[in-house]
Design a protein around this motif. Structure first.
Motif, PDB file in Angstrom:
ATOM      1  N   SER A   1       0.832  -1.204   0.000  1.00 46.99           N
ATOM      2  CA  SER A   1       0.000   0.000   0.000  1.00 46.99           C
ATOM      3  C   SER A   1       0.867   1.254   0.000  1.00 46.99           C
ATOM      4  O   SER A   1       0.545   2.246  -0.650  1.00 46.99           O
ATOM      5  N   GLU A   2       1.969   1.202   0.729  1.00 46.88           N
ATOM      6  CA  GLU A   2       2.831   2.370   0.859  1.00 46.88           C
ATOM      7  C   GLU A   2       3.495   2.728  -0.463  1.00 46.88           C
ATOM      8  O   GLU A   2       3.601   3.903  -0.828  1.00 46.88           O
ATOM      9  N   LYS A   3       3.924   1.712  -1.215  1.00 48.17           N
ATOM     10  CA  LYS A   3       4.618   1.946  -2.478  1.00 48.17           C
ATOM     11  C   LYS A   3       3.704   1.818  -3.691  1.00 48.17           C
ATOM     12  O   LYS A   3       4.136   2.068  -4.819  1.00 48.17           O
ATOM     13  N   ALA A   4       2.444   1.406  -3.471  1.00 46.60           N
ATOM     14  CA  ALA A   4       1.451   1.166  -4.541  1.00 46.60           C
ATOM     15  C   ALA A   4       1.835   0.005  -5.445  1.00 46.60           C
ATOM     16  O   ALA A   4       1.276  -0.148  -6.527  1.00 46.60           O
ATOM     17  N   ASN A   5       2.751  -0.847  -5.007  1.00 46.62           N
ATOM     18  CA  ASN A   5       3.124  -2.016  -5.794  1.00 46.62           C
ATOM     19  C   ASN A   5       1.971  -3.023  -5.820  1.00 46.62           C
ATOM     20  O   ASN A   5       1.390  -3.334  -4.777  1.00 46.62           O
ATOM     21  N   GLY A   6       1.651  -3.523  -7.000  1.00 45.36           N
ATOM     22  CA  GLY A   6       0.625  -4.550  -7.134  1.00 45.36           C
ATOM     23  C   GLY A   6      -0.796  -4.060  -7.017  1.00 45.36           C
ATOM     24  O   GLY A   6      -1.737  -4.859  -7.165  1.00 45.36           O
ATOM     25  N   VAL A   7      -1.007  -2.776  -6.791  1.00 48.45           N
ATOM     26  CA  VAL A   7      -2.365  -2.264  -6.593  1.00 48.45           C
ATOM     27  C   VAL A   7      -3.165  -2.351  -7.890  1.00 48.45           C
ATOM     28  O   VAL A   7      -4.340  -2.726  -7.877  1.00 48.45           O
ATOM     29  N   ASP A   8      -2.549  -2.032  -9.024  1.00 43.75           N
ATOM     30  CA  ASP A   8      -3.260  -2.136 -10.296  1.00 43.75           C
ATOM     31  C   ASP A   8      -3.635  -3.577 -10.602  1.00 43.75           C
ATOM     32  O   ASP A   8      -4.724  -3.849 -11.121  1.00 43.75           O
ATOM     33  N   ASP A   9      -2.747  -4.516 -10.290  1.00 43.93           N
ATOM     34  CA  ASP A   9      -3.063  -5.930 -10.480  1.00 43.93           C
ATOM     35  C   ASP A   9      -4.283  -6.330  -9.654  1.00 43.93           C
ATOM     36  O   ASP A   9      -5.149  -7.083 -10.123  1.00 43.93           O
ATOM     37  N   LEU A  10      -4.349  -5.842  -8.430  1.00 44.08           N
ATOM     38  CA  LEU A  10      -5.494  -6.157  -7.575  1.00 44.08           C
ATOM     39  C   LEU A  10      -6.773  -5.520  -8.115  1.00 44.08           C
ATOM     40  O   LEU A  10      -7.833  -6.151  -8.082  1.00 44.08           O
TER      41      LEU A  10
ATOM     42  N   ILE B   1      -7.518  -4.974 -11.206  1.00 42.72           N
ATOM     43  CA  ILE B   1      -7.941  -5.772 -12.366  1.00 42.72           C
ATOM     44  C   ILE B   1      -8.529  -7.105 -11.904  1.00 42.72           C
ATOM     45  O   ILE B   1      -9.542  -7.576 -12.437  1.00 42.72           O
ATOM     46  N   ALA B   2      -7.912  -7.716 -10.910  1.00 37.34           N
ATOM     47  CA  ALA B   2      -8.423  -8.990 -10.375  1.00 37.34           C
ATOM     48  C   ALA B   2      -9.835  -8.811  -9.827  1.00 37.34           C
ATOM     49  O   ALA B   2     -10.700  -9.673 -10.008  1.00 37.34           O
ATOM     50  N   ILE B   3     -10.074  -7.697  -9.155  1.00 37.09           N
ATOM     51  CA  ILE B   3     -11.409  -7.420  -8.609  1.00 37.09           C
ATOM     52  C   ILE B   3     -12.414  -7.248  -9.742  1.00 37.09           C
ATOM     53  O   ILE B   3     -13.534  -7.800  -9.705  1.00 37.09           O
ATOM     54  N   ALA B   4     -12.052  -6.485 -10.767  1.00 42.33           N
ATOM     55  CA  ALA B   4     -12.954  -6.286 -11.910  1.00 42.33           C
ATOM     56  C   ALA B   4     -13.290  -7.604 -12.581  1.00 42.33           C
ATOM     57  O   ALA B   4     -14.430  -7.846 -12.989  1.00 42.33           O
ATOM     58  N   LEU B   5     -12.293  -8.491 -12.684  1.00 39.11           N
ATOM     59  CA  LEU B   5     -12.537  -9.800 -13.282  1.00 39.11           C
ATOM     60  C   LEU B   5     -13.463 -10.638 -12.387  1.00 39.11           C
ATOM     61  O   LEU B   5     -14.376 -11.304 -12.870  1.00 39.11           O
ATOM     62  N   ALA B   6     -13.252 -10.575 -11.081  1.00 38.31           N
ATOM     63  CA  ALA B   6     -14.045 -11.376 -10.147  1.00 38.31           C
ATOM     64  C   ALA B   6     -15.527 -11.005 -10.174  1.00 38.31           C
ATOM     65  O   ALA B   6     -16.388 -11.874  -9.988  1.00 38.31           O
ATOM     66  N   ILE B   7     -15.863  -9.738 -10.390  1.00 37.17           N
ATOM     67  CA  ILE B   7     -17.274  -9.342 -10.361  1.00 37.17           C
ATOM     68  C   ILE B   7     -17.969  -9.536 -11.703  1.00 37.17           C
ATOM     69  O   ILE B   7     -19.178  -9.356 -11.800  1.00 37.17           O
ATOM     70  N   THR B   8     -17.208  -9.933 -12.734  1.00 34.50           N
ATOM     71  CA  THR B   8     -17.812 -10.099 -14.062  1.00 34.50           C
ATOM     72  C   THR B   8     -17.889 -11.547 -14.514  1.00 34.50           C
ATOM     73  O   THR B   8     -18.563 -11.834 -15.505  1.00 34.50           O
ATOM     74  N   VAL B   9     -17.231 -12.463 -13.809  1.00 30.17           N
ATOM     75  CA  VAL B   9     -17.271 -13.861 -14.231  1.00 30.17           C
ATOM     76  C   VAL B   9     -18.347 -14.616 -13.473  1.00 30.17           C
ATOM     77  O   VAL B   9     -18.809 -14.174 -12.432  1.00 30.17           O
TER      78      VAL B   9
END
Length: 225
Positions: free
Chosen positions: A206-215, A217-225
């Motif tokens: 959270s502090e460095k924003a690493n992996g936040v975009d990946d998360l 996208i994963a959330i968007a995929l989870a709510i559409t499948v």
């Protein structure tokens, strides 16, 4: 870090995540017991984890708002299901938000009064078992400590309930960068025999924003499948 594929479903998830998380998000409700849950409608994504694992900080990073989800250095502060949605929706039946994020009370904090721990633990577990609009639980694991016994107990519950969950490593900026891929591999090995575990581990800071975009996208995929 985890590489996300570029197939059509993933591309659509990328586009959806860019739209969802560009909006201003708002807190709509704290739920101290199940009778106060919002009516089931839009898909929900929930965040679970041990006390002080960084749930609130990660939610703030996801939505780009530092003070939206309350953070504290005191483990066990969050004692309700806290609901967040993209702003600009009236709440009317024909104008509902596309999804909700739910920050759940942390578990595993031994210093809180037992009665208090039992109450909010029951709230979390009952919610995860019985909410039909809950699409996925993101189970946060502190990368400095790895999977603990009470994390495994929550996984047991999620497996039994057939509730899809994905492990998200937090605070990866607090460990050596070279250790992150190894930790991902070790975590995946522990998840192999768990039927409800999503077979991909995300690593975030959270502090460095690493992996936040990946998360996102994963959330968007989870709510559409």
């Amino acid at each position: 870090m985890t590489t996300l594929s570029a197939d059509p479903a993933m591309q659509a998830a990328r586009e959806l995540s860019a739209t969802l998380f560009a909006k201003p998000w708002v807190f709509i409700r704290g739920v101290p017991s199940l009778k106060f849950l919002p009516p089931e409608g839009p898909p929900e994504i929930a965040f679970a984890g041990r006390s002080n694992v960084g749930k609130s900080s990660l939610i703030n990073a996801l939505v780009g708002a530092k003070g939206l989800a309350r953070t504290s250095n005191t483990p066990g502060r969050t004692q309700e299901l806290n609901y967040f949605v993209p702003g600009g929706y009236s709440g009317a039946e024909d104008d509902l938000p596309p999804m909700a994020l739910v920050d759940m009370p942390g578990y595993g904090y031994a210093k809180a009064p037992k009665e208090q721990v039992d109450l909010w633990t029951k709230l979390v577990f009952d919610y995860m078992r019985g909410r039909s609009t809950l699409k996925r639980v993101y189970l946060l694991i502190d990368s400095r400590h790895g999977i603990k016994k009470n994390d495994e107990e929550v996984m047991d519950l999620l497996d039994k309930a057939a509730m899809s969950y994905q492990v998200v490593l937090t605070k990866t900026d607090k460990i050596k960068e070279a250790g992150v891929p190894r930790l991902i591999g070790e975590t995946l090995n522990k998840l192999k025999r768990r039927p409800a575990a999503y077979p991909e581990v995300l690593a975030t800071s959270s502090e460095k924003a690493n992996g936040v975009d990946d998360l996102r996208i994963a959330i968007a995929l989870a709510i559409t499948v």
